[in-house]
Structure formats: C-alpha cells, structure tokens
Design a protein around this motif. Structure first.
Motif, PDB file in Angstrom:
ATOM      1  N   UNK A   1      14.132 -10.693 -11.978  1.00 33.61           N
ATOM      2  CA  UNK A   1      14.265 -10.252 -10.585  1.00 33.61           C
ATOM      3  C   UNK A   1      12.889  -9.917 -10.048  1.00 33.61           C
ATOM      4  N   UNK A   2      12.678 -10.180  -8.738  1.00 30.97           N
ATOM      5  CA  UNK A   2      11.462  -9.734  -8.068  1.00 30.97           C
ATOM      6  C   UNK A   2      11.782  -9.435  -6.619  1.00 30.97           C
ATOM      7  N   UNK A   3      10.892  -8.682  -5.980  1.00 31.16           N
ATOM      8  CA  UNK A   3      11.117  -8.290  -4.597  1.00 31.16           C
ATOM      9  C   UNK A   3       9.782  -8.187  -3.869  1.00 31.16           C
ATOM     10  N   UNK A   4       9.821  -7.677  -2.651  1.00 26.95           N
ATOM     11  CA  UNK A   4       8.610  -7.457  -1.871  1.00 26.95           C
ATOM     12  C   UNK A   4       7.975  -6.136  -2.299  1.00 26.95           C
ATOM     13  N   UNK A   5       6.733  -5.925  -1.915  1.00 27.97           N
ATOM     14  CA  UNK A   5       6.051  -4.683  -2.278  1.00 27.97           C
ATOM     15  C   UNK A   5       5.081  -4.281  -1.176  1.00 27.97           C
ATOM     16  N   UNK A   6       4.755  -2.991  -1.156  1.00 32.48           N
ATOM     17  CA  UNK A   6       3.690  -2.479  -0.304  1.00 32.48           C
ATOM     18  C   UNK A   6       2.396  -2.476  -1.115  1.00 32.48           C
ATOM     19  N   UNK A   7       1.321  -2.949  -0.517  1.00 32.22           N
ATOM     20  CA  UNK A   7       0.000  -2.900  -1.137  1.00 32.22           C
ATOM     21  C   UNK A   7      -0.834  -1.881  -0.370  1.00 32.22           C
ATOM     22  N   UNK A   8      -1.310  -0.858  -1.070  1.00 27.97           N
ATOM     23  CA  UNK A   8      -2.032   0.248  -0.450  1.00 27.97           C
ATOM     24  C   UNK A   8      -3.511   0.191  -0.846  1.00 27.97           C
ATOM     25  N   UNK A   9      -4.393   0.144   0.164  1.00 30.85           N
ATOM     26  CA  UNK A   9      -5.834   0.074  -0.071  1.00 30.85           C
ATOM     27  C   UNK A   9      -6.475   1.447   0.098  1.00 30.85           C
ATOM     28  N   UNK A  10      -7.602   1.703  -0.576  1.00 30.55           N
ATOM     29  CA  UNK A  10      -8.281   3.003  -0.458  1.00 30.55           C
ATOM     30  C   UNK A  10      -8.667   3.354   0.981  1.00 30.55           C
ATOM     31  N   UNK A  11      -8.860   2.353   1.806  1.00 30.94           N
ATOM     32  CA  UNK A  11      -9.244   2.586   3.203  1.00 30.94           C
ATOM     33  C   UNK A  11      -8.114   3.192   4.023  1.00 30.94           C
ATOM     34  N   UNK A  12      -6.904   3.200   3.462  1.00 34.47           N
ATOM     35  CA  UNK A  12      -5.735   3.665   4.203  1.00 34.47           C
ATOM     36  C   UNK A  12      -4.902   2.523   4.748  1.00 34.47           C
TER      37      UNK A  12
ATOM     38  N   UNK B   1       2.151  -0.768  -4.733  1.00 32.87           N
ATOM     39  CA  UNK B   1       1.032  -1.154  -5.587  1.00 32.87           C
ATOM     40  C   UNK B   1      -0.260  -0.666  -4.958  1.00 32.87           C
ATOM     41  N   UNK B   2      -1.026   0.102  -5.723  1.00 36.44           N
ATOM     42  CA  UNK B   2      -2.334   0.552  -5.240  1.00 36.44           C
ATOM     43  C   UNK B   2      -3.376  -0.522  -5.539  1.00 36.44           C
ATOM     44  N   UNK B   3      -4.073  -0.932  -4.502  1.00 36.89           N
ATOM     45  CA  UNK B   3      -5.104  -1.959  -4.640  1.00 36.89           C
ATOM     46  C   UNK B   3      -6.449  -1.256  -4.845  1.00 36.89           C
ATOM     47  N   UNK B   4      -6.742  -0.924  -6.095  1.00 36.66           N
ATOM     48  CA  UNK B   4      -7.944  -0.165  -6.440  1.00 36.66           C
ATOM     49  C   UNK B   4      -9.010  -1.085  -7.008  1.00 36.66           C
ATOM     50  N   UNK B   5     -10.248  -0.848  -6.630  1.00 34.01           N
ATOM     51  CA  UNK B   5     -11.349  -1.699  -7.086  1.00 34.01           C
ATOM     52  C   UNK B   5     -11.461  -1.729  -8.606  1.00 34.01           C
ATOM     53  N   UNK B   6     -11.118  -0.595  -9.248  1.00 30.47           N
ATOM     54  CA  UNK B   6     -11.297  -0.514 -10.697  1.00 30.47           C
ATOM     55  C   UNK B   6     -10.078  -0.993 -11.478  1.00 30.47           C
ATOM     56  N   UNK B   7      -8.992  -1.326 -10.799  1.00 30.72           N
ATOM     57  CA  UNK B   7      -7.786  -1.736 -11.513  1.00 30.72           C
ATOM     58  C   UNK B   7      -7.979  -3.108 -12.150  1.00 30.72           C
TER      59      UNK B   7
END
Length: 331
Positions: free
Chosen positions: A132-143, A225-231
């Motif tokens: 199963x898969x679905x949609x997601x929110x991607x959150x950037x450090x900039x807000x 999902x947090x979009x972090x530079x170090x991830x």
C-alpha cells in the motif's frame, strides 16, 4: 532470514498485526513525535521495533524517556547500537524479530497521521495487493510544504496515480513516496528483505517488490516527511562524493536482468540517462562512467549518451553550481 512463526492466538485474530520499525540516527529533535504518531494510530494491533543506529546526540536518552511513559501501550522491542550499522542490515535484524503480517519502515524524522494504518489496512484487505502507498506532506526547513502528488481543492491527487502493476513506472521515475509504504511481511521476506550490500533501501525494494507484486494506492495524505539536508534521502546526488550513487548503479544492474517488456526496457533506458546526468553534473565521475558502460551494453548510443560520455571523460566540474541548485528548496 527466517522470522519466528506467528502464534496460534494471533492467527485466529480477525485483524492483521502490523509491525512498525522506527530507525533513528541523530534525530533527537524529531524521534518522540515519530514514536507518538505510532501509538496514536487508530488501528490495532501494532507492535513497535525501535532502532537507535549509533546516535551521537541525545537520541537514546529521548527514546528511553519516551519508553518509560509509553512502554505499556503497545508491544515494544529496542535495538541500541554503539556504532552505526549499515541501514539495511540494522533494519533486517529488527525485522527478523518481528511477528507482523504487515510491515512499515518509519524514519525517526518522519511521522504519521492517526488514520494512516487504518486506511492502509482497509485498502489492502479489499485488494490482492501486497504493498500500500499514499500521498504525503513534504516539509522543508524554510517552512515551505508541498504534497508528493499535486492535489486539488479537496486534497485529492489532481493527476492519475499509477496503481496495480507499477514496475515500469518505478523504474522510470520516483513515482511513490517511500515513507508511505505498508508491505506484506511475508512478501518482503520472500524477496530477501533489504539488500545489505546497498547503502540505502527504497529504490531497490520498490523495484523488487513491484516486479512480483501488485501495489494499491490510497488517496489520503497521512504521512509527513521532513526534507532535511542531512537526511539519507538528500545525499543521493551529493557533489563529488555520493556514497549512495554506487548503490543506485547496483540496483540498475539488477533491473537490467529483470526487465522483459518493451515498456520496462524503455523505462530503464530513461532511468539510466537520468542517473548518468545527475552523476555527471554532481561530479561523481567514477559512477557516471559505470552507468555509461551499462547503458552502452543495453542500448544504442544517442546524443545524450555521447554528451555525458564526453563530459565524464573531460571531468569538467560544475558541481558547485549544481549544489546551489540542489539546496534551493531548503532555503
């Protein structure tokens, strides 16, 4: 790898057990929210495996403190490592101890909405799909935030999302948000779990699972999902010294032995050109050359191949400009 057999008691239950494996590495700022999002799921039964993969910050202390308050809510097992292990190996060890009929891989800097597993299990129970898969929110450090699939005013995907046989589509492009996956545990075990020779897992597991099993899409936005530079996910095209691109090359070699239809072969051709382009522009010339050699074995040479082949031979380094472009979403 062989897991222990499910208990007779669990086999007689109407609802399937879901194992959530949460992996943390220096994510002290986020790990509690990830763990909270598991115990707050409206779906039961769940079991939780927590991996701290050799963190050097205070992640372990955060996890242990959370466990004191929440250990009795769902079954929990922890794996604390003094030194960082290969991600795939650490995950497989936790999976080996699991009992779930279904399995979820949650990074400690991501988190679920409360109905994520409920929606997933409903869709899986109503189909013959193993994933199963679905949609997601991607959150950037900039807000800034965005959805993985563009949505309409009602929050539904505004374009067609591939479902069912998604093998060719996953070869061609990153068409699925991997943190949203809920996978049949037996199917995952049958294909050999994560490949411990690789430095990351999602591209490989997506293509291997989709080569054998059907996927089902749920039009919900229930993963953050947090979009972090170090991830780990952001290190794929790291300039000059990507340690993930060699694994991508290995996966492409696997795919070359799996594709059979015209559409699948075309998809691999498009994937290889994409990876060659980014490996070259990011000045990862050694792996770019390996990708070019693989392309040369499989397909007639075209303009793109010649262009990037000459670039790789010349080793013209524009990676500093590429890095500025790559970091734009984080500013």
């Amino acid at each position: 790898m062989k897991r222990s057999s499910p208990s007779v008691e669990r086999q007689t239950k109407e609802k399937s057990l879901v194992t959530v494996i949460c992996t943390c590495y220096n994510q002290a700022e986020y790990v509690v929210q990830a763990l909270e999002s598991i115990v707050c799921q409206t779906y039961r039964p769940i079991e939780l495996k927590i991996i701290d993969n050799g963190s050097t910050d205070h992640s372990k202390a955060k996890i242990k403190s959370w466990l004191k308050e929440n250990n009795n809510k769902i079954p929990v097992k922890t794996f604390f490592y003094d030194q960082k292990l290969n991600y795939c190996k650490a995950f497989n060890q936790a999976f080996e101890s699991s009992n779930g009929d279904y399995m979820v891989d949650l990074a400690a800097d991501d988190f679920f909405e409360p109905k994520h597993l409920e929606f997933a299990m409903t869709h899986l129970s109503q189909s013959d799909a193993k994933v199963y898969f679905c949609n997601s929110f991607e959150h950037f450090p900039s807000g800034k935030s965005q959805t993985f699939y563009p949505t309409d005013a009602l929050g539904k995907a505004s374009g067609k999302v591939a479902s069912g046989n998604v093998f060719a589509e996953l070869i061609r492009r990153y068409a699925i948000s991997s943190p949203t996956l809920v996978m049949d545990a037996r199917a995952f075990e049958e294909i050999g779990c994560y490949d411990e020779s690789l430095n990351y897992e999602d591209f490989d597991i997506l293509v291997r699972m989709s080569s054998r099993y059907s996927f089902v899409y749920g039009d919900h936005i229930t993963v953050n999902k947090r979009m972090l530079k170090e991830s780990l996910s952001q290190q794929q095209y790291r300039s000059r010294k990507s340690h993930l691109l060699p694994s991508t090359y290995q996966v492409c070699k696997k795919i070359a032995t799996m594709v059979t239809t015209k559409a699948e072969k075309k998809a691999l051709q498009q994937r290889l050109i994409h990876e060659i382009k980014h490996a070259t522009v990011s000045a990862n010339f050694e792996v770019a050359q390996k990708m070019l050699d693989l392309y040369n074995e499989l397909y007639p040479l075209g303009v793109s191949y010649v262009f990037f082949s000459l670039w790789t031979i010349a080793k013209v380094d524009f990676s500093s400009l590429y890095e500025k472009w790559r970091q734009k979403p984080f500013k």
